[in-house]
Design a protein around this motif. Structure first.
Motif, short mmCIF file in Angstrom:
data_model
loop_
_atom_site.label_atom_id
_atom_site.label_comp_id
_atom_site.label_asym_id
_atom_site.label_seq_id
_atom_site.Cartn_x
_atom_site.Cartn_y
_atom_site.Cartn_z
N PHE C 235 42.53 -15.99 54.03
CA PHE C 235 41.22 -15.68 53.47
C PHE C 235 40.80 -16.74 52.45
N PHE C 236 41.75 -17.06 51.59
CA PHE C 236 41.45 -18.02 50.53
C PHE C 236 41.04 -19.36 51.12
N ALA C 239 37.46 -18.94 52.59
CA ALA C 239 36.33 -18.54 51.73
C ALA C 239 36.10 -19.47 50.55
N ARG C 240 37.09 -20.27 50.22
CA ARG C 240 36.94 -21.02 48.96
C ARG C 240 35.84 -22.08 49.05
#
Lengths: 310, 368, 249
Positions: C235-236, C239-240
């Motif tokens: 996810f990181f 999404a970052r």
């Protein structure tokens, strides 16, 4: 002298029918980052409101930097920064207007303490003419933090700052807290996310108004009495169902990719027997390994322990 | 001081960024004035009536033409039988029927006594009595023109003069009432809602946990609404004087001073409501039910207080707008000075002091 | 091949010149647990509203439970259940009254409602709480009850919007037991969450960033694809670099 000293604090609602905070005591040293970890209804918000002088306790005492939360409320209000759980800024004012307003409320100006909020503010600065109500969750939270910091408080109260915010923003937020801690600000923060507990120096695990345990995350984890194992196979949900009926297991909970289990009699024999049993049952790619328990494992164990003792 | 000014500015942002509220704020007084000034008046124009003239002589013709000439009536139909009277009332088209019996002129001239039958639809009693009144005065007029000197040896002639409002215009009655209503509405409703909104949004929580004096928060809430109310007042005055020919016989300065006092009374009431409620809905409900309705009913501009049962009359004494209404009428219409209204002013002052005291006592420096 | 109950094709929602959801295409099979993840402001809520028939798409096509997203919204609403963290049940009604109310809303017969209430209260172990006001129950119980009520009418799909937010770790797991049981009975689960361990419990997971689905696969495939140790890292990673950080969620 501790910055926060809480002794046997108790708060009830509905004329004593609902016990929100039940005999809670803890202390936070100056410059520490202390976390209250627990689900909704654990009593975290009530503790925050008592410490920020918004609510009176039913009994018990508490002090903020040596000032009593009942008698010295005016002095406390000058010193602390507070970010309530709900987004509490003016949605119809712009980012800039909110910041300037709160600066004036605290008798200061944005310029005076800009150095403290600079690292956070630069991230929302591109949107400074946007109304606060139109910001995303992560941005709102950064603005709220700026507003809570604008008067350079000595103690910062953050009530569930990361609830409802995505992982990326949460990570950024905790990074900011570490920076603030480095500046010597004492921080009390609450969160329902167990994985954030390890980012605090000391934590209190809370459930139903009571503190179940207080310590550093490392010590809490190392105090876990049993050895913990992670198990996985192809069909995780069927595996979970069957693990629950295994007489040799003391506990078994789903933990993301693996299920975490502890044995009643932890020895080579029982472990081999378990693996053998499930292999015979036809579970593919079975894997069993020892792991270090996490805060969430501790929390679950404490919850069950409290549940059994009642 | 800087804190205070920042607060006031923030309140103005809130007001001006909320388009709908702003529209209500300024649209309301204009709408009220136009509504009460033009649409709702005591005077009845062009009421449809019917005439059943069995006499068909000079006298009846003269009276009918007099009725036609006035602006109050419009003769909708001439009837030809008694049965039609009933029928035309049932249709609901006519409000009143005038019947001239046979030999009307004969009776009038030779027997010195003639009868005219006036039938009115009294399902609306106020309209019926007003209309019969108009007819009576037309008849009286005709009678006098017929025999100025002669006739009865003893005669009492009533000379009626409608003081302060010779033309019996509705505006003189309604404008002071509308002023009371609008000021009440804006001040009570807006202040209470705006304070309760801070509680609901959680911003009050942050303000309480700050060194700022909570009273400052409250006072700075009142300032914008005070100023807006003055603007509103000016709008109402300009509209009513220019459009509705409302007189302003007394001192404008005195009127403004008394109005300011009334605004402060209303603001104090708004504060009290906001201190005792937790949601915008309940604040609004209390403000509307508890304030608007008593203001409409018990101020005296819609229903005369003298006709009310004693308990209601007594209750009306605690309605601030009743006293303001008396003051405004005295200044604007009667042109009286302060010496005539000091008692009412004192009552308002007392009320304000009481309300402020209670709301300060009720004010909480914590949650719950 | 299992039956497809959600199918979207270039589904798009624009608000003025802002594209909240930008051409998403995916399909979900019957009985699947589908995790719908994304950063704040990625367009998850907007997409969910469209799928529930609450808001009309600007362009693209979709079929939900066999009904067209433009013309069949009534049919969609009859065949889905919905539960969110914010609104679930009426707090001032008792447990039984809530069940009866929602049973009535979905057109269940009295007999059915009675049977279902007994079954539901029995399986949740809420016998003693049946006549208590929902407002007086702990959050975890409320959420479990709300989920059971959302699937009372055995919908084809149930949409869960952060159902476990703020719930304690034990109850959170019990909640997922309910989800598994519902999925096993053939109900499709469409769920959003901020707990990354819960992403692991889903059959497949989609990751939405800036209105676009950036990745969609089983949790293990995703971890492999991004060479990540956990879903959190996946996810990181995705999404970052989001550009839409400042916009409203």
């Amino acid at each position: 002298m501790a910055d926060l000293l809480i002794q046997q604090l108790r708060k009830t609602y509905n004329k004593g029918a609902t016990i929100a905070v039940d005999d809670v005591s803890f202390s936070v040293e100056q410059g520490a980052l202390f976390g209250l970890i627990g689900p909704d209804g654990a009593g975290k918000t009530s503790i925050f409101r008592m410490l920020t002088t918004l609510l009176l306790p039913d009994s018990g005492t508490a002090s903020v930097r040596g000032m009593d939360i009942v008698h010295d409320y005016k002095a406390i209000r000058k010193e602390v920064g507070y970010m309530p759980g709900k987004f509490s800024l003016y949605q119809d004012l712009t980012v800039e207007e909110n910041l300037n307003f709160f600066a004036t409320v605290f008798n200061t100006s944005v310029a005076e303490n800009y150095s403290l909020i600079k690292d956070i503010y630069v991230q929302i600065e591109p949107f400074k003419t946007r109304k606060a109500g139109k910001l995303s969750g992560g941005m709102k939270q950064k603005l709220a933090l700026c507003c809570a910091l604008i008067h350079r408080p000595t103690v910062l109260f953050l009530d569930e700052p990361t609830t409802g915010v995505d992982t990326v923003s949460r990570k950024e937020f905790w990074a900011m807290l570490q920076q603030l801690k480095a500046q010597g600000i004492t921080i009390l923060v609450s969160t329902p996310y167990m994985d954030e507990a390890t980012l605090c120096e000391r934590i209190a695990l809370m459930q139903s108004g009571r503190i179940m345990a207080i310590d550093t995350p490392e010590r809490l984890v190392s105090a876990y009495p049993d050895r913990m194992y992670a198990i996985k196979a192809k069909d995780m949900s069927a595996l979970l169902q069957e693990l629950r009926h295994c007489g040799s297991l003391a506990s078994c909970y789903a933990f993301g990719e693996y299920h975490h289990i502890t044995f009643n009699n932890d020895n080579e024999v029982s472990r081999t027997a378990l693996v053998q049993y499930f292999t015979e049952q036809g579970y593919k790619d079975l894997e069993l390994k020892e792991i270090a328990p996490g805060i969430e494992d501790c929390f679950i164990r404490l919850m069950n322990y409290a549940g059994n003792s009642h | 001081m800087k804190q205070f000014l920042t607060f006031v500015r923030k309140e103005f942002y809130h007001v001006f960024r909320d388009r709908k509220t702003l529209l209500i704020l300024f649209g309301l007084p204009v709408a009220q004035i136009l509504l009460f000034g033009f649409a709702l008046t005591n005077e009845i124009r062009n009421a449809r009536i019917a005439v059943f003239d069995e006499a068909r002589d000079e006298a009846s013709a003269a009276i009918i033409s007099k009725i036609r000439a006035g602006k109050n009536f419009e003769v909708d139909r001439i009837l030809s039988s008694y049965r039609q009277i009933e029928a035309s009332f049932r249709e609901g088209k006519v409000k009143l029927v005038v019947v001239f019996p046979r030999n009307f002129r004969e009776d009038l001239l030779h027997r010195n006594k003639a009868q005219v039958q006036v039938l009115a639809d009294a399902s609306d009693p106020n309209t019926a009595s007003t209309l019969t009144g108009y007819i009576n005065s037309i008849l009286l007029d005709y009678q006098q023109s017929l025999s100025p000197a002669a006739a009865m040896p003893y005669r009492i002639v009533t000379q009626t003069r409608m003081l302060y409002n010779p033309e019996l215009k509705g505006a003189t009655n309604f404008v002071p009432g509308v002023m009371a209503l609008v000021l009440m509405l804006v001040c009570v409703l807006m202040t209470s809602v705006s304070i309760v909104r801070e509680k609901e949004n959680g911003t009050m929580e942050i303000l309480l946990v700050s060194p700022i004096n909570p009273f400052l928060v409250i006072i700075s809430k009142a300032i914008p609404y005070f100023l807006l109310s003055l603007v509103n007042l000016a709008v109402i005055l300009v509209l009513s004087v220019s459009l509705l020919d409302m007189p302003l016989n007394g001192s404008l300065l005195l009127l403004l001073a008394e109005s300011s006092l009334f605004i402060i009374t209303a603001l104090a009431l708004g504060l009290l409501i906001s201190n005792t409620t937790a949601s915008q809905q309940s604040a609004m409900l209390i403000a509307l039910m508890g304030m608007l309705i008593p203001t409409m009913m018990l101020t005296g501009f819609m229903f005369p207080l003298e006709n009310m049962p004693l308990p209601l009359q007594l209750i009306s004494n605690i309605v601030p707008s009743k006293w303001y209404y008396i003051i405004v009428k005295s200044i604007m219409i009667k042109g009286l000075g302060f010496s005539a209204i000091w008692k009412e002013t004192l009552v308002l002052l007392g009320m304000t002091a009481f309300l402020l005291l209670v709301s300060l006592k009720k004010f909480r420096i914590r949650l719950q | 091949m299992q039956e497809i109950v959600i199918k979207t094709e270039q589904l798009t929602k624009r608000f003025g010149d802002f594209t909240a959801v930008d051409g998403i295409s995916f399909s979900v099979g019957a009985g699947e647990i589908f995790g719908f993840l994304g950063a704040n402001g990625a367009g998850k809520t907007t997409a969910m509203r469209m799928l529930c028939g609450l808001s009309a798409p600007s362009s693209g096509a979709a079929t939900i439970a066999g009904f067209d997203i433009y013309t069949g919204t009534e049919g969609i609403k009859r065949n889905i259940g919905y539960m969110s963290q914010k609104f679930s049940l009426y707090e001032d009604l008792t447990v039984l009254e809530n069940i009866r109310l929602f049973g009535g809303i979905y057109g269940l017969r009295d007999r059915q409602i009675k049977d279902k209430s007994e079954e539901l209260i029995g399986s949740l172990g809420m016998g003693r709480e049946a006549k208590k006001l929902v407002g007086s129950l702990p959050l975890g119980w409320k959420q479990k009850l709300a989920f059971s009520v959302a699937i009372l009418h055995t919908p084809r799909i149930v949409f869960l919007d952060e159902p476990t937010g703020g719930v304690d770790p034990v109850t959170r797991r019990q909640f997922w037991d309910l989800i598994y049981a519902a999925a096993a009975s053939g109900i499709t689960i469409f769920v959003t969450t901020h707990y990354m361990d819960e992403a692991e419990y889903c059959g497949r997971v989609s990751m939405m960033v800036d209105g676009v689905i950036k990745a969609l696969d089983t949790p293990s495939q995703l971890k492999q694809q991004f060479a990540a140790g956990s879903m959190d890292e996946v996810f990181f990673e995705l999404a970052r670099n989001s550009k839409r950080k400042a916009d409203q969620a």
